[in-house]
Design an enzyme around this catalytic site. Sequence first.
Site, mmCIF file in Angstrom:
data_model
loop_
_atom_site.group_PDB
_atom_site.id
_atom_site.type_symbol
_atom_site.label_atom_id
_atom_site.label_comp_id
_atom_site.label_asym_id
_atom_site.label_seq_id
_atom_site.Cartn_x
_atom_site.Cartn_y
_atom_site.Cartn_z
ATOM 1 N N TYR A 1 64.159 -56.753 4.602
ATOM 2 C CA TYR A 1 63.756 -55.789 3.574
ATOM 3 C C TYR A 1 62.248 -55.687 3.332
ATOM 4 C CZ TYR A 1 63.934 -52.841 -0.464
ATOM 5 O OH TYR A 1 63.760 -51.782 -1.309
ATOM 6 N N GLY A 2 61.755 -54.481 3.339
ATOM 7 C CA GLY A 2 60.447 -54.096 2.793
ATOM 8 C C GLY A 2 59.330 -55.102 2.994
ATOM 9 N N GLY A 3 58.716 -55.480 1.893
ATOM 10 C CA GLY A 3 57.541 -56.334 1.908
ATOM 11 C C GLY A 3 57.779 -57.697 2.552
ATOM 12 N N SER B 1 53.728 -53.878 -8.983
ATOM 13 C CA SER B 1 54.834 -53.232 -8.280
ATOM 14 C C SER B 1 55.724 -52.458 -9.247
ATOM 15 C CB SER B 1 55.671 -54.287 -7.562
ATOM 16 O OG SER B 1 54.876 -54.973 -6.629
ATOM 17 N N ALA B 2 56.092 -51.254 -8.834
ATOM 18 C CA ALA B 2 56.956 -50.373 -9.631
ATOM 19 C C ALA B 2 56.359 -50.045 -11.001
ATOM 20 C CB ALA B 2 58.362 -50.947 -9.765
ATOM 21 N N CYS B 3 55.030 -49.900 -11.059
ATOM 22 C CA CYS B 3 54.365 -49.528 -12.306
ATOM 23 C C CYS B 3 53.563 -48.239 -12.188
ATOM 24 C CB CYS B 3 53.487 -50.674 -12.802
ATOM 25 S SG CYS B 3 54.447 -52.081 -13.368
ATOM 26 N N GLY B 4 53.827 -47.437 -11.145
ATOM 27 C CA GLY B 4 53.306 -46.074 -11.167
ATOM 28 C C GLY B 4 52.215 -45.720 -10.176
ATOM 29 N N LYS C 1 52.319 -56.100 2.778
ATOM 30 C CA LYS C 1 51.872 -57.106 1.822
ATOM 31 C C LYS C 1 51.338 -58.352 2.540
ATOM 32 C CE LYS C 1 52.503 -54.246 -1.259
ATOM 33 N NZ LYS C 1 53.412 -53.976 -2.323
ATOM 34 N N ARG D 1 61.430 -58.046 -2.532
ATOM 35 C CA ARG D 1 60.619 -59.183 -2.117
ATOM 36 C C ARG D 1 61.126 -60.461 -2.770
ATOM 37 N NH1 ARG D 1 56.458 -59.167 -4.473
ATOM 38 N NH2 ARG D 1 56.523 -57.186 -5.585
ATOM 39 N N ASN E 1 65.578 -50.788 -6.861
ATOM 40 C CA ASN E 1 64.449 -50.914 -5.922
ATOM 41 C C ASN E 1 64.746 -50.176 -4.603
ATOM 42 O OD1 ASN E 1 61.830 -51.868 -5.210
ATOM 43 N ND2 ASN E 1 62.724 -53.577 -4.046
ATOM 44 N N ASP F 1 49.276 -47.538 -2.230
ATOM 45 C CA ASP F 1 49.665 -48.938 -2.487
ATOM 46 C C ASP F 1 48.558 -49.952 -2.199
ATOM 47 O OD1 ASP F 1 51.958 -50.563 -3.359
ATOM 48 O OD2 ASP F 1 51.929 -51.432 -1.352
ATOM 49 N N ARG G 1 64.343 -47.442 -1.822
ATOM 50 C CA ARG G 1 63.027 -46.957 -1.371
ATOM 51 C C ARG G 1 63.156 -45.848 -0.343
ATOM 52 N NH1 ARG G 1 58.096 -49.753 -3.388
ATOM 53 N NH2 ARG G 1 59.017 -51.253 -4.813
ATOM 54 N N HIS H 1 45.754 -54.368 -4.193
ATOM 55 C CA HIS H 1 47.018 -53.646 -4.393
ATOM 56 C C HIS H 1 46.725 -52.393 -5.219
ATOM 57 C CE1 HIS H 1 51.482 -54.025 -5.934
ATOM 58 N NE2 HIS H 1 51.387 -53.215 -4.912
HETATM 59 P P1 GTP Z 1 55.379 -50.214 -5.699
HETATM 60 O O1 GTP Z 1 55.696 -49.340 -4.555
HETATM 61 O O2 GTP Z 1 56.468 -51.208 -6.003
HETATM 62 O O3 GTP Z 1 54.062 -50.914 -5.569
HETATM 63 O O4 GTP Z 1 55.396 -49.296 -7.036
HETATM 64 P P2 GTP Z 1 54.382 -48.186 -7.621
HETATM 65 O O5 GTP Z 1 53.312 -48.855 -8.409
HETATM 66 O O6 GTP Z 1 53.963 -47.252 -6.562
HETATM 67 O O7 GTP Z 1 55.297 -47.433 -8.706
HETATM 68 P P3 GTP Z 1 55.939 -45.961 -8.676
HETATM 69 O O8 GTP Z 1 54.914 -44.868 -8.733
HETATM 70 O O9 GTP Z 1 56.913 -45.899 -7.576
HETATM 71 O O10 GTP Z 1 56.707 -45.943 -10.075
HETATM 72 C C1 GTP Z 1 57.674 -46.909 -10.395
HETATM 73 C C2 GTP Z 1 58.493 -46.475 -11.586
HETATM 74 O O11 GTP Z 1 57.649 -46.201 -12.704
HETATM 75 C C3 GTP Z 1 59.297 -45.205 -11.329
HETATM 76 O O12 GTP Z 1 60.591 -45.363 -11.839
HETATM 77 C C4 GTP Z 1 58.547 -44.143 -12.086
HETATM 78 O O13 GTP Z 1 59.401 -43.126 -12.531
HETATM 79 C C5 GTP Z 1 57.918 -44.904 -13.241
HETATM 80 N N1 GTP Z 1 56.640 -44.279 -13.658
HETATM 81 C C6 GTP Z 1 55.606 -43.951 -12.856
HETATM 82 N N2 GTP Z 1 54.594 -43.355 -13.562
HETATM 83 C C7 GTP Z 1 55.008 -43.343 -14.848
HETATM 84 C C8 GTP Z 1 54.405 -42.873 -16.069
HETATM 85 O O14 GTP Z 1 53.286 -42.346 -16.115
HETATM 86 N N3 GTP Z 1 55.123 -43.043 -17.211
HETATM 87 C C9 GTP Z 1 56.374 -43.631 -17.207
HETATM 88 N N4 GTP Z 1 56.997 -43.765 -18.371
HETATM 89 N N5 GTP Z 1 56.982 -44.067 -16.077
HETATM 90 C C10 GTP Z 1 56.300 -43.935 -14.911
HETATM 91 C C1 SPV Z 2 55.715 -53.707 -3.965
HETATM 92 O O1 SPV Z 2 56.641 -54.449 -4.326
HETATM 93 O O2 SPV Z 2 54.580 -53.741 -4.504
HETATM 94 C C2 SPV Z 2 55.952 -52.731 -2.891
HETATM 95 C C3 SPV Z 2 57.220 -52.801 -2.162
HETATM 96 O O3 SPV Z 2 55.090 -51.912 -2.606
HETATM 97 S S1 SPV Z 2 57.225 -53.993 -0.927
HETATM 98 O O4 SPV Z 2 56.764 -53.376 0.316
HETATM 99 O O5 SPV Z 2 58.627 -54.458 -0.746
HETATM 100 O O6 SPV Z 2 56.365 -55.086 -1.267
HETATM 101 MN MN MN Z 3 53.262 -52.155 -3.996
#
Ligand code: GTP
Ligand code: SPV
Ligand code: MN
Length: 599
Positions: A207-209, A258-261, A216, A79, A375, A285, A377, A236
Site C-alpha cells: 500500500y501507498g507510502g 496527511s489528509a489535511c488538505g 515518502k 502507512r 484512506n 504533496d 486513494r 511534505h
Molecule cells: P495526503 O495525501 O494524505 O498527504 O493528504 P492531503 O494533505 O493532500 O489532504 P487532501 O487535500 O486530500 O484532504 C484530505 C481531507 O481533508 C479530505 O477529506 C478533504 O475533503 C478535507 N479538506 C481539504 N481541504 C479542506 C478545507 O479547506 N476544509 C475542510 N473542512 N476540509 C478540507
Molecule cells: C500521506 O499519508 O501523507 C500520503 C499518502 O500522501 S502515502 O503515500 O500513503 O504516504
Molecule cells: Mn502526504
Amino acid sequence: MSNEATTATTLTKNANLLAWVKEIATLTKPDQVVWCDGSEDEKRRLTALAVSDGTLIPLNQEKWPNCYYHRSNPNDVARVEQLTFICTPKKEEVGPLNNWMPPADAYAKLGAMFDGSMTGRTMYVVPYCMGPIGSPLSKIGIELTDSVYVALNMRIMTRMGKPALDMLGESNDFNRGLHSTLDCNPDRRFICHFPYDNTIWSVGSGYGGNVLLGKKCLALRIGSFLGKQEGWLAEHMLILGVESPEGETTYVAAAFPSACGKTNFAMMIPPKRFNGWKIWTVGDDISWMRVGPDGKLYAINPEAGYFGVAPGTSNASNPNAMKTVMKDTLFTNVALTKDGGVWWEGMDGEVPDELTDWQGRPWKKGSTEKAAHPNARFTAPAANNPALSFQADDPRGVPISAIIFGGRRATTVPLVMQSFSWLHGVFFGATLGSETTAAAVGQVGIVRRDPMAMLPFHGYDMGSYLGHWLEMQHSIPFPPKIFMVNWFRQDENGKFLWPGFGDNMRVLKWIVDRARGKVGAQETLLGWVPKDDDLDLTGLDISDEQLAKATRIDLGEWDRELSSSLEFFEKLGATVPEPLVLQAKILLARVKQATAVKH
Ligand code: GTP
Ligand code: SPV
Ligand code: MN
C-alpha cells in the site's frame, strides 16, 4: 531470465546497477526479471497482466477511460508508522521520534524475509527520476518490486523508465529500493531506510507510502537526510502558483499533515469574487527546495502524479481533481457502482442504492459502514490536471515567496497568522499540532505535534532537523515569509467555522499580498493577523460571529498550547535549538502577562 538479458542491455550499461540487480535476483529468486522502460506498450502489457491475475479490475471504459480498480488487503490500507524504521549506526542520529534499528540487524532480518521471496513471481526493475529529468535538484532511484501494482503506480507517480536510466548513465549515485509484498502479513511488515547506503527495504505491504518507494521513503526520509548534508530542504509540502488578473504569479509552498488538505489547496478554484485570479498546481504533496542563483528559495515537485485521498473529493470541493481522475487513473479501496464506475463518501449527486464496498462486499444505501475506506486513494497523472502549472517541469523549479503551515485543529489556532520573523515562522512549523487522520494506521482525531507535517517522514533527529531549518535562513538572501493557517476550527456543535476549499483563496490572497508587501496587518501577541476588512469576504455567507470564532485568539487556549509546545521541545532532547525554546518562553510569558492584566 532471457527477458532480463535482452531488455537490460538495451536499456543500460551501468555496471553498478546491473551488478546490484543481479545480486538482489540471486537473493529473492524471481522466476523472471522485467526491466521497465516506461513505454505505452509496456503499460498495456503490465495492465493486461494485472487484470488477468485479478490485481486490477477494469472500470467501465466508456465512462472511465483507462481507469482501473484495486482492492488492497483489508489489513493493509495505510502507512504503518510503528513498522517504519531509520537504520543508522547510532540511535541518536534518528532522534526520539523515529523508530531505529541497527543497519546490520535490519539487513539480516529483512534479508531472511527476502530470501526466495520472489520465487513464482516476476521482479520488476523500476527506474525512476524524482524531479524534472535533467534538473540539478532531481534524484534517481531504482525500485525492485514483485508487485505489478507498484510498477504501474510508480509509472504514474514518477518519471519512470528509460529517461531516468539515461539521466543516471554510468553513475553509481542512485537510490536502491527493494520491495516484496511477501504474504502481506502485518507481522512480517517492515519499512527500513538506510540513509548512509541510500537504500530502502520494504516488506509485507502493498500500500501507498509503504511501497511506492520514491514518495515518502526517498523524497522525504532519505531526502531530508540528504538535504541536511547538502544544504537544502525536503518537505511534505504542496507547491502552487497564484496568478493575479494582471498576470503576476506568486509561488507558495504549504505543509499540512496527511489528509489535511494539501491536494485540495494545490488545485483550488477561486470563488467568483476572484474573477481573473488563477491557481496553478506545481505539486500536491512534496517539495524539494534549494537556494537559487538570485538568492530566492526555489522549489521542485519531485513527483509526476497525485496519490490523493478520494473520500470528500467532489465537483463542489475539488473540480480539478475530479477532472484529473476521469481517465488514466488507478483507484484503490474506493467503492464500485453497478455500472462499473467508482464511488466514495462525499462524491456529488445521489448516494447509489447499491454498491460493492472496498472489501468487495455488497453495500446498501443507509448502511452504517463506509462504502469506501476513509484512506481510499486515486493515483492520477499530473498531466491530467487542468490547473497544472506550465512551470511544473521546469528544471530550475519555482521561486517561493511564502511558506504556510497548517494543521487540523478544532480549537485554539486562528484562521491565519503571519510570523514576526524566520525564527518565529520555524517555530510555527516546529510546534504544528494536528488531529490524526486515516492516512496512517492508528486512532483518528487525537491532537499530536507534527513538526513541519514531517513527524512520520523526517529521516534524522528532529531537533537537528529544526536546527537545519533555522540555519537555512543564513543561505537564503530573500527568504519566503512564513504563515500559519487552520481551516478546521469548529463551533460548539462540531461544525467547521470556515467554509474552506475554494474559499481558502480569501486567506491565500492576503498571504500573497503580505508576501509582496501590498497590505498591512494587525500585530497580536502570537503573530500578524489581517486587519478588519483586509480579508476579502465578498459573496461569502459567513456571519460576523462565525468569523470572529474562526479568527479568535483565546489567551487561555494559548497558555495551554504554548505550555504543551514547551513540553514537546523537552521530549526532543538536547538537540532542540535553544532559540526555539526561548521563542516559546517569550510568547508564553507575554500570554501570561496579558492574562494577568485582564483579570
Ligand atoms: P495526503 O495525501 O494524505 O498527504 O493528504 P492531503 O494533505 O493532500 O489532504 P487532501 O487535500 O486530500 O484532504 C484530505 C481531507 O481533508 C479530505 O477529506 C478533504 O475533503 C478535507 N479538506 C481539504 N481541504 C479542506 C478545507 O479547506 N476544509 C475542510 N473542512 N476540509 C478540507
Ligand atoms: C500521506 O499519508 O501523507 C500520503 C499518502 O500522501 S502515502 O503515500 O500513503 O504516504
Ligand atoms: Mn502526504
